[in-house]
Design a protein around this motif. Structure first.
Motif, PDB file in Angstrom:
ATOM      1  N   ALA A 142      37.939  38.673  45.397  1.00  0.00           N
ATOM      2  CA  ALA A 142      39.161  39.017  43.658  1.00  0.00           C
ATOM      3  C   ALA A 142      40.078  37.709  43.807  1.00  0.00           C
ATOM      4  N   ARG A 143      39.529  35.920  44.747  1.00  0.00           N
ATOM      5  CA  ARG A 143      39.784  35.152  44.570  1.00  0.00           C
ATOM      6  C   ARG A 143      38.860  34.571  43.790  1.00  0.00           C
ATOM      7  N   ALA A 144      38.244  34.134  44.211  1.00  0.00           N
ATOM      8  CA  ALA A 144      37.120  33.493  42.969  1.00  0.00           C
ATOM      9  C   ALA A 144      36.887  34.097  42.667  1.00  0.00           C
ATOM     10  N   GLU A 145      37.091  35.607  41.801  1.00  0.00           N
ATOM     11  CA  GLU A 145      36.685  36.215  40.617  1.00  0.00           C
ATOM     12  C   GLU A 145      37.688  35.625  39.279  1.00  0.00           C
ATOM     13  N   GLY A 146      38.772  35.243  40.444  1.00  0.00           N
ATOM     14  CA  GLY A 146      39.934  35.443  39.225  1.00  0.00           C
ATOM     15  C   GLY A 146      41.273  36.045  39.695  1.00  0.00           C
TER      16      GLY A 146
END
Length: 149
Positions: A142-146
């Motif tokens: 989720a963090r990598a996908e913003g």
């Protein structure tokens, strides 16, 4: 329980960088679980907070107990430098951690008699490992996908 990589999603397995990020996040969440006191909703007994604060991490072996304040690297520093294939040990430096976890019945060296039930907070954290890895993988993706900042 299976190998760490076996617990990852297809997204997490795509690159070594992703797996390493999930590994670090998993260890961080495990350490958080191991330091969460009963008043905070966890299982670690709380009187002064020393037990939870005595949690340390090492890549060299199990941390030793000590009567002095923690002198080594903090959990965060160890996790920040952790590599994917590198083992990590989390342990408490408080000399009474074992008794708090497992309990103790009998007399101590000073002749005081105890009938203390164990809190089993270490076993609970270990039992939570598969769930922690899943949550870490979801959070990292989720963090990598913003989706999370």
């Amino acid at each position: 329980m299976g190998a760490f990589a076996d617990q990852l999603s297809a997204w997490g397995k795509q690159t070594e960088a992703r797996m390493e990020a999930i590994y670090r996040r998993s260890v961080k969440l495990l350490a958080d679980e191991m330091a969460t006191t009963k008043p905070q909703g966890g299982r670690v007994p709380f009187e002064s907070g020393n037990l939870a604060r005595s949690l340390v991490a090492s890549t060299q072996g199990m941390p030793k107990t000590s009567t002095a304040p923690t002198a080594g690297a903090t959990v965060g520093v160890v996790i920040a430098t952790l590599k994917l294939e590198q083992p990590v040990w989390l342990g408490y430096q408080a000399i009474y951690a074992r008794r708090q976890n497992y309990g103790f019945v009998g007399a101590d060296k000073l002749g005081r008699v105890f009938n203390q039930q164990g809190a089993h907070f270490v076993e609970y954290a270990i039992e939570m490992w598969p769930i922690i890895v899943k949550l870490a993988a979801e959070d990292t993706q989720a963090r990598a996908e913003g989706k999370i900042k």
